[in-house]
Design a protein around this motif. Structure first.
Motif, PDB file in Angstrom:
ATOM      1  N   ASP A 171      19.592  38.730 -31.564  1.00 16.20           N
ATOM      2  CA  ASP A 171      19.966  38.771 -30.156  1.00 16.20           C
ATOM      3  C   ASP A 171      20.980  39.884 -29.936  1.00 16.20           C
ATOM      4  O   ASP A 171      22.173  39.714 -30.157  1.00 16.20           O
ATOM      5  CB  ASP A 171      20.543  37.435 -29.701  1.00 16.20           C
ATOM      6  CG  ASP A 171      20.886  37.421 -28.213  1.00 16.20           C
ATOM      7  OD1 ASP A 171      20.557  38.399 -27.517  1.00 16.20           O
ATOM      8  OD2 ASP A 171      21.481  36.424 -27.741  1.00 16.20           O
ATOM      9  N   THR A 172      20.480  41.034 -29.543  1.00 15.22           N
ATOM     10  CA  THR A 172      21.334  42.134 -29.103  1.00 15.22           C
ATOM     11  C   THR A 172      21.011  42.441 -27.648  1.00 15.22           C
ATOM     12  O   THR A 172      20.907  43.593 -27.239  1.00 15.22           O
ATOM     13  CB  THR A 172      21.142  43.390 -29.977  1.00 15.22           C
ATOM     14  OG1 THR A 172      19.744  43.728 -30.026  1.00 15.22           O
ATOM     15  CG2 THR A 172      21.629  43.152 -31.396  1.00 15.22           C
ATOM     16  N   ALA A 173      20.802  41.347 -26.886  1.00 14.81           N
ATOM     17  CA  ALA A 173      20.455  41.443 -25.464  1.00 14.81           C
ATOM     18  C   ALA A 173      19.185  42.268 -25.302  1.00 14.81           C
ATOM     19  O   ALA A 173      18.202  42.007 -25.988  1.00 14.81           O
ATOM     20  CB  ALA A 173      21.630  41.999 -24.667  1.00 14.81           C
ATOM     21  N   VAL A 268      20.055  51.684 -35.143  1.00 17.95           N
ATOM     22  CA  VAL A 268      20.772  50.848 -34.184  1.00 17.95           C
ATOM     23  C   VAL A 268      22.251  51.203 -34.261  1.00 17.95           C
ATOM     24  O   VAL A 268      22.788  51.410 -35.362  1.00 17.95           O
ATOM     25  CB  VAL A 268      20.582  49.349 -34.499  1.00 17.95           C
ATOM     26  CG1 VAL A 268      21.381  48.487 -33.528  1.00 17.95           C
ATOM     27  CG2 VAL A 268      19.099  48.963 -34.450  1.00 17.95           C
ATOM     28  N   ASN A 269      22.924  51.299 -33.099  1.00 18.86           N
ATOM     29  CA  ASN A 269      24.374  51.497 -33.101  1.00 18.86           C
ATOM     30  C   ASN A 269      25.001  50.769 -31.925  1.00 18.86           C
ATOM     31  O   ASN A 269      24.326  50.052 -31.187  1.00 18.86           O
ATOM     32  CB  ASN A 269      24.741  52.988 -33.138  1.00 18.86           C
ATOM     33  CG  ASN A 269      24.580  53.692 -31.799  1.00 18.86           C
ATOM     34  OD1 ASN A 269      24.102  53.116 -30.818  1.00 18.86           O
ATOM     35  ND2 ASN A 269      24.984  54.952 -31.745  1.00 18.86           N
ATOM     36  N   HIS A 270      26.298  50.956 -31.747  1.00 14.91           N
ATOM     37  CA  HIS A 270      27.025  50.297 -30.660  1.00 14.91           C
ATOM     38  C   HIS A 270      27.874  51.328 -29.923  1.00 14.91           C
ATOM     39  O   HIS A 270      28.297  52.343 -30.507  1.00 14.91           O
ATOM     40  CB  HIS A 270      27.917  49.180 -31.210  1.00 14.91           C
ATOM     41  CG  HIS A 270      28.411  48.236 -30.148  1.00 14.91           C
ATOM     42  ND1 HIS A 270      29.557  48.468 -29.425  1.00 14.91           N
ATOM     43  CD2 HIS A 270      27.902  47.070 -29.680  1.00 14.91           C
ATOM     44  CE1 HIS A 270      29.741  47.485 -28.549  1.00 14.91           C
ATOM     45  NE2 HIS A 270      28.752  46.624 -28.682  1.00 14.91           N
ATOM     46  N   ALA A 275      34.963  51.908 -22.507  1.00  6.89           N
ATOM     47  CA  ALA A 275      34.417  51.374 -21.257  1.00  6.89           C
ATOM     48  C   ALA A 275      34.129  49.878 -21.391  1.00  6.89           C
ATOM     49  O   ALA A 275      34.050  49.345 -22.500  1.00  6.89           O
ATOM     50  CB  ALA A 275      33.144  52.129 -20.883  1.00  6.89           C
ATOM     51  N   PRO A 276      33.939  49.180 -20.273  1.00  7.13           N
ATOM     52  CA  PRO A 276      33.540  47.767 -20.340  1.00  7.13           C
ATOM     53  C   PRO A 276      32.253  47.596 -21.142  1.00  7.13           C
ATOM     54  O   PRO A 276      31.414  48.504 -21.201  1.00  7.13           O
ATOM     55  CB  PRO A 276      33.337  47.402 -18.864  1.00  7.13           C
ATOM     56  CG  PRO A 276      34.230  48.341 -18.112  1.00  7.13           C
ATOM     57  CD  PRO A 276      34.187  49.624 -18.885  1.00  7.13           C
ATOM     58  N   ILE A 277      32.070  46.428 -21.735  1.00  4.36           N
ATOM     59  CA  ILE A 277      30.978  46.203 -22.675  1.00  4.36           C
ATOM     60  C   ILE A 277      29.601  46.465 -22.072  1.00  4.36           C
ATOM     61  O   ILE A 277      28.685  46.925 -22.758  1.00  4.36           O
ATOM     62  CB  ILE A 277      31.054  44.760 -23.238  1.00  4.36           C
ATOM     63  CG1 ILE A 277      30.044  44.588 -24.389  1.00  4.36           C
ATOM     64  CG2 ILE A 277      30.840  43.727 -22.148  1.00  4.36           C
ATOM     65  CD1 ILE A 277      30.196  43.263 -25.122  1.00  4.36           C
ATOM     66  N   ALA A 278      29.423  46.197 -20.792  1.00 10.24           N
ATOM     67  CA  ALA A 278      28.094  46.314 -20.181  1.00 10.24           C
ATOM     68  C   ALA A 278      27.749  47.732 -19.738  1.00 10.24           C
ATOM     69  O   ALA A 278      26.617  47.990 -19.343  1.00 10.24           O
ATOM     70  CB  ALA A 278      27.990  45.370 -18.978  1.00 10.24           C
ATOM     71  N   GLY A 410      21.438  47.420 -24.612  1.00  9.23           N
ATOM     72  CA  GLY A 410      21.674  46.088 -24.071  1.00  9.23           C
ATOM     73  C   GLY A 410      23.048  45.910 -23.473  1.00  9.23           C
ATOM     74  O   GLY A 410      23.965  46.709 -23.720  1.00  9.23           O
ATOM     75  N   VAL A 411      23.193  44.833 -22.709  1.00  6.63           N
ATOM     76  CA  VAL A 411      24.458  44.517 -22.072  1.00  6.63           C
ATOM     77  C   VAL A 411      25.538  44.202 -23.105  1.00  6.63           C
ATOM     78  O   VAL A 411      26.730  44.191 -22.793  1.00  6.63           O
ATOM     79  CB  VAL A 411      24.262  43.340 -21.089  1.00  6.63           C
ATOM     80  CG1 VAL A 411      24.053  42.036 -21.833  1.00  6.63           C
ATOM     81  CG2 VAL A 411      25.411  43.228 -20.100  1.00  6.63           C
TER      82      VAL A 411
END
Length: 431
Positions: A171-173, A268-270, A275-278, A410-411
């Motif tokens: 689950d990574t949105a 895959v990265n983040h 900034a805000p997560i979304a 994703g969010v």
């Protein structure tokens, strides 16, 4: 890549009554609108939804979305499940199980003869609020533990089919599909399992996403999702499921399995902090895409089709386009998003996009994206070779291979990217 991971089976369920890859391709090739009204058989508060704009600070909700026609239908006895347990099961488990079965059949395998095989199962899925709360006395009690657990989506498939390999839910949105693909390919490549299922599913157990985006004023005001378009007014929620069969190419060749495409690379990265997560990050997406291209060992200019995330939002689309243009802008790729046909299928969106690329490569045609005749003016198209796929167009192979890319974010702040190679000699064969 001496022994690449290949896709040898696929299955899909999408709005508009689509239950086969052939039906899916026909809808995409015809640029069909698969949006329909809210389902009236799920107990949703339809009148409340459609009157949200009367509440201060909330935007209008249209009677529209991309919904699965048969999400409430299931034959539990076929899978050895009692009717009472089936009612308590999140419909995402039911749909995922059906689509996984069809993917195996598409690969020429008998799903009923796999008991004990060391096969992996990796599914992307997010919680969608199905059923009453567990702290109640109701007909679901006693079955809730497995009935709504996210891990039970892959676990149900492994249990019903007797698969003994890794069984993992991701689950990574909205990046869940490609995250699951990434882990499944790595597991097969690393010898954790001889072959694997990779997929994702989204069936909305409640109308929660519509409430959330109405409050955020990010929901489409006209009941359509218009990725990368100047006319986009927000996203529109949808549903769907897709599953692919992965194995090493040497094994596929030895067993005579049809190869739909090679997975050249997934990453895959983040976004990290700041900034805000979304809020999406152009810089993080660009870094990810460049790493994926480098891992694939190809030039970005050979990529002919890009299936983007393309949610139709004022914030997300321009940021994503900037990253794609920086990497792929030197080529002549055509860009689109299946969300223009069926809405944003959330956790399943990336898998629906990946199967779209596979089918486009098989048919030698780039499926069009709807509303592409009015590209957004928030990016500079003139200095980039990247263009929206406005019509069904020939996909020219490069040295006998069609190269395609799929992108998701994703969010949760997670980004995912995949590069595929589709042999041109497989063109227009039966899928």
């Amino acid at each position: 890549m001496n022994d690449p991971i290949v896709i040898t089976g696929m299955a899909v369920e999408a709005p508009g009554g689509i239950e086969t890859p052939a039906q899916y391709w026909a809808a995409l090739a015809e640029s069909r609108d698969l949006i329909g009204p809210f389902p009236r058989d799920r107990g949703w508060p339809i009148e409340r939804l459609l009157s949200l704009s009367e509440v201060d600070g909330w935007s209008a909700v249209r009677d529209a979305g991309g919904f699965l026609d048969t999400a409430t239908e299931f034959d539990p006895m076929f899978f050895g499940i009692s009717p009472r347990e089936a009612v308590a099961m999140d419909p995402q488990q039911r749909v995922a199980l059906k689509v996984a079965w069809c993917a195996l059949e598409n690969a020429g395998l008998n799903p009923g003869l796999l008991d004990g095989d060391e096969v992996g199962c990796y599914m992307g899925v997010s919680y969608t609020e199905y059923g009453p709360h567990a702290a109640e006395v109701n007909d679901y009690s006693g079955y809730r533990a497995a009935g709504v657990a996210l891990g039970a989506v892959s676990g149900r498939i492994s249990n019903c089919l007797g698969l003994g390999g890794p069984s993992i839910v991701v689950d990574t949105a909205c990046a869940s599909s490609l995250s699951a693909l990434h882990l499944a390919a790595a597991a097969v490549r690393g010898g954790e399992c001889e072959w694997a299922l990779a997929g994702a599913v989204c069936v909305m157990g409640s109308a929660g996403p519509f409430f959330e985006f109405s409050k955020n004023n990010a929901l489409s005001t006209d009941g359509q999702c218009k990725p990368y378009s100047e006319e986009a007014t927000g996203t529109l929620w949808g549903e769907g499921a897709g599953v692919v069969v992965l194995e090493r190419e040497s094994r596929a060749r030895e067993l005579g399995h049809r190869i739909h495409g090679r997975i050249l690379a997934t990453r895959v990265n983040h976004n990290g902090g700041g900034a805000p997560i979304a809020v999406p990050s152009t810089e993080a997406q660009e870094r990810l895409i460049r790493k994926t291209v480098a891992a694939a060992g190809i030039s970005p200019e050979v990529v002919g089709m890009i299936e983007g995330h393309g949610t139709g939002t004022a914030v997300g689309d321009p940021l994503e386009l900037a990253a794609l243009q920086r990497v792929y802008g030197g080529g002549k790729a055509r860009l689109g998003s299946v969300k223009s046909n069926l809405g944003h299928a959330q956790a399943a969106s990336g898998m629906l996009g990946l199967i779209k690329v596979l089918l486009s490569g098989s048919h030698g045609r780039i499926a069009p994206t709807r509303f592409a005749d009015t590209p957004t003016t928030k990016v500079d198209w003139d200095t980039s070779g990247l263009r929206l796929a406005a019509e069904l167009d020939h996909w020219q192979p490069h040295d006998g291979i069609r190269y395609g890319a799929v992108s998701s974010f994703g969010v949760s702040g997670t980004n995912a990217h995949a590069l595929l190679a589709i042999p041109a000699d497989e063109e227009e064969t039966h899928v």
